[in-house]
Motif scaffolding. Structure first.
Motif, short mmCIF file in Angstrom:
data_model
loop_
_atom_site.label_atom_id
_atom_site.label_comp_id
_atom_site.label_asym_id
_atom_site.label_seq_id
_atom_site.Cartn_x
_atom_site.Cartn_y
_atom_site.Cartn_z
N LEU A 69 83.29 43.53 24.55
CA LEU A 69 81.84 43.57 24.56
C LEU A 69 81.36 44.85 25.23
N THR A 70 80.17 45.27 24.83
CA THR A 70 79.60 46.49 25.39
C THR A 70 79.05 46.23 26.78
N GLN A 71 78.77 47.33 27.52
CA GLN A 71 78.22 47.21 28.86
C GLN A 71 76.88 46.49 28.84
N LEU A 72 76.14 46.63 27.76
CA LEU A 72 74.85 45.95 27.64
C LEU A 72 75.00 44.45 27.76
N PHE A 73 75.90 43.87 27.00
CA PHE A 73 76.07 42.43 27.03
C PHE A 73 76.74 41.96 28.31
N TYR A 74 77.54 42.81 28.93
CA TYR A 74 78.14 42.46 30.21
C TYR A 74 77.05 42.24 31.26
N LYS A 75 76.08 43.15 31.31
CA LYS A 75 75.00 43.03 32.26
C LYS A 75 74.15 41.80 31.97
N GLN A 76 74.00 41.45 30.71
CA GLN A 76 73.24 40.26 30.36
C GLN A 76 73.85 39.02 31.00
N SER A 77 75.12 38.81 30.80
CA SER A 77 75.74 37.59 31.28
C SER A 77 75.78 37.52 32.80
N GLN A 78 75.88 38.69 33.48
CA GLN A 78 75.87 38.69 34.92
C GLN A 78 74.56 38.16 35.47
N HIS A 242 73.77 42.04 18.62
CA HIS A 242 73.19 43.38 18.65
C HIS A 242 73.62 44.11 17.38
N LEU A 243 72.65 44.46 16.53
CA LEU A 243 72.97 45.03 15.22
C LEU A 243 73.58 46.42 15.31
N LEU A 244 73.28 47.18 16.34
CA LEU A 244 73.81 48.54 16.44
C LEU A 244 75.24 48.56 16.97
N THR A 245 75.58 47.67 17.88
CA THR A 245 76.94 47.62 18.42
C THR A 245 77.83 46.64 17.68
N GLY A 246 77.23 45.69 16.96
CA GLY A 246 78.01 44.68 16.25
C GLY A 246 78.55 43.58 17.14
N GLU A 247 78.11 43.51 18.40
CA GLU A 247 78.64 42.53 19.33
C GLU A 247 77.75 41.28 19.38
N THR A 248 78.41 40.13 19.55
CA THR A 248 77.73 38.84 19.66
C THR A 248 78.14 38.17 20.96
N ILE A 249 77.18 37.62 21.70
CA ILE A 249 77.50 36.85 22.90
C ILE A 249 76.91 35.45 22.79
N ILE A 250 77.48 34.53 23.54
CA ILE A 250 76.91 33.20 23.71
C ILE A 250 75.97 33.30 24.92
N LEU A 251 74.70 33.27 24.65
CA LEU A 251 73.72 33.46 25.72
C LEU A 251 73.52 32.20 26.54
N ALA A 252 73.63 31.03 25.92
CA ALA A 252 73.43 29.78 26.64
C ALA A 252 74.13 28.64 25.91
N ASN A 253 74.67 27.70 26.67
CA ASN A 253 75.18 26.45 26.14
C ASN A 253 74.11 25.38 26.32
#
Length: 435
Positions: A69-78, A242-253
């Protein structure tokens, strides 16, 4: 909620209730479903509210970040690990409405499309992007995605579904992207995207089993969010792509509930969803830029179809439930109302509805309703007053109403054989342009 979403949910509820024990043959299941869907499309007045279910609880935040995952999504989950206590000290008030029932600045234009059925049109200038019944024999199939010129009536095919029993929809667009859901009534589904600059088309995610579902894909700038359900594993999740990076995260369960219909929505840089927890309703608001997440207590235990715009969360508030009976879905609603939470003023503004208003949407400080008498209302909050406008429609039998991404009001109609100018295998859609 538009007609396509209602019908998809109708099928899902049937699979989880009357078909759950699997005592019926596949042929019999399809016959029951097609009878239900035809009844719903042609006899809308028997259903005074959409096939609604109740939005789910969300309190466990999953912090899974892979090395890919990109740094963007890493900061999100933190940032999701420190969620503040819900703000439940909001003042609840009845919205002060200015009635404007006899005057309307909203002008409807009705367009006739040379297709038997359609789903979820959106308008961009003089172009309409819409899913239609193509050249298949089954009239229920919505299998072709087209770009239709409203001035010349010319169109070009953008995409054709490979699924049998296709029922595509959930169209959304902005300047850079178009997204939609390619759906089969057999349970298969995938979310597609089209880059408007390059013409490149991609599949974002796909499910193939009847125990899974993809719901309410929503687009904002370069983000797509949706609800993922796994019925077998009792999982319900908010996914962010994220359409530009192609990465997907699970934001919430989310806490899984088979009777619920969770949805997500993005607007003004925020992602919003709702939940039901310990007898109370809650809004969750996630900031796409700061990655901060907030939780607010709702004015009712069940919150349906939450939308965010300009510091306000718009929603249907209810204590209702959905009960499947005798092979069909029946709605029983109690104390149904509409309104919005003004976060800055710490106030709930409630709109008192006459009857059961089943079609609701919100955009840019506006709410639109189609009530059980087929009357269209637009409510807009301005200068501490809620301006309520009754909008005259040019045709009878509207089936749903919604905003598209540009703020145009889209009215779906059930065409009748006695309509003026009616042509066989033709359908009609009303458009009220954004002022």
């Amino acid at each position: 909620m538009n007609m396509n979403q209602q019908l998809n949910h109708l099928k899902e509820i049937m699979d989880q209730t009357i078909f759950k024990k699997d005592t019926l043959s596949s042929k019999k299941k399809q016959e029951i479903y097609e009878n239900a869907i035809v009844t719903k499309r042609k006899k809308r007045h028997h259903f005074s509210a959409p096939v609604l279910s109740i939005a789910l609880a969300s309190c466990f935040i999953l912090l899974i970040v892979g090395l890919s995952l990109t740094q963007l999504f890493y900061k999100q989950s933190q940032n999701l690990s420190h969620l503040p206590e819900p703000q439940n000290h909001f003042r609840s008030i009845i919205a002060n409405e200015n009635k404007e029932d006899n005057k309307s600045d909203y002008e409807e234009t009705v367009y006739y499309l040379p297709f038997q059925n359609y789903n979820d049109p959106v308008v961009d200038g003089n172009q309409m992007f819409v899913h239609v019944h193509g050249d298949r024999n089954k009239h229920l199939d919505i299998d072709t995605f087209i770009q239709y010129n409203l001035e010349t009536n010319d169109y070009k095919v953008l995409y054709k579904s490979s699924f049998s029993q296709a029922d595509m929809g959930n169209t959304q667009l902005n300047e850079d992207w178009i997204i939609w859901k390619d759906f089969s009534r057999s349970g298969k589904s995938k979310i597609m995207t089209l880059n408007r600059s390059t013409g490149e088309m991609k599949k974002i995610t796909e499910i193939s089993g009847k125990n899974e579902a993809l719901r309410s894909p929503t687009l904002y700038k370069e983000y797509i969010a949706w609800i993922y359900l796994n019925i077998a594993n009792k999982e319900a999740q908010v996914h962010l792509h994220h359409l530009l990076t192609g990465e997907t995260i699970i934001l919430a369960n989310l806490i899984y509930n088979p009777e619920s219909y969770p949805t997500v929505h993005m607007g003004d840089g925020k992602l919003v969803w709702a939940s039901h927890e310990d007898g109370k309703g809650f809004f969750y608001l996630y900031d796409l830029e700061t990655k901060n997440k907030e939780k607010y207590e709702a004015p009712a235990p069940f919150v349906i179809y939450a939308k965010y715009s300009n510091g306000k969360i718009y929603a249907i508030n209810s204590s209702g439930k959905v009960y499947p009976q005798e092979g069909r879905v029946t709605q029983y609603w109690d104390e149904l109302n509409y309104g919005f939470l003004d976060i800055n003023k710490k106030e709930f503004h409630t709109i008192i509805a006459n009857g059961k208003r089943g079609w609701f949407d919100a955009y840019d400080d506006k709410m639109v309703f189609l009530d059980t008498e087929d009357v269209l209302y637009v409510h807009e909050f301005q200068k501490n007053h809620l301006n309520s406008t009754k909008v005259p429609l040019k045709n009878e039998d509207p089936t749903s109403v919604s905003f598209d991404n540009d703020g145009n009001i889209i009215i779906d109609y059930m065409i009748q054989s006695f309509d003026k100018g009616h042509i066989e295998n033709q359908s009609k859609v009303g458009v009220i342009r954004e002022n």
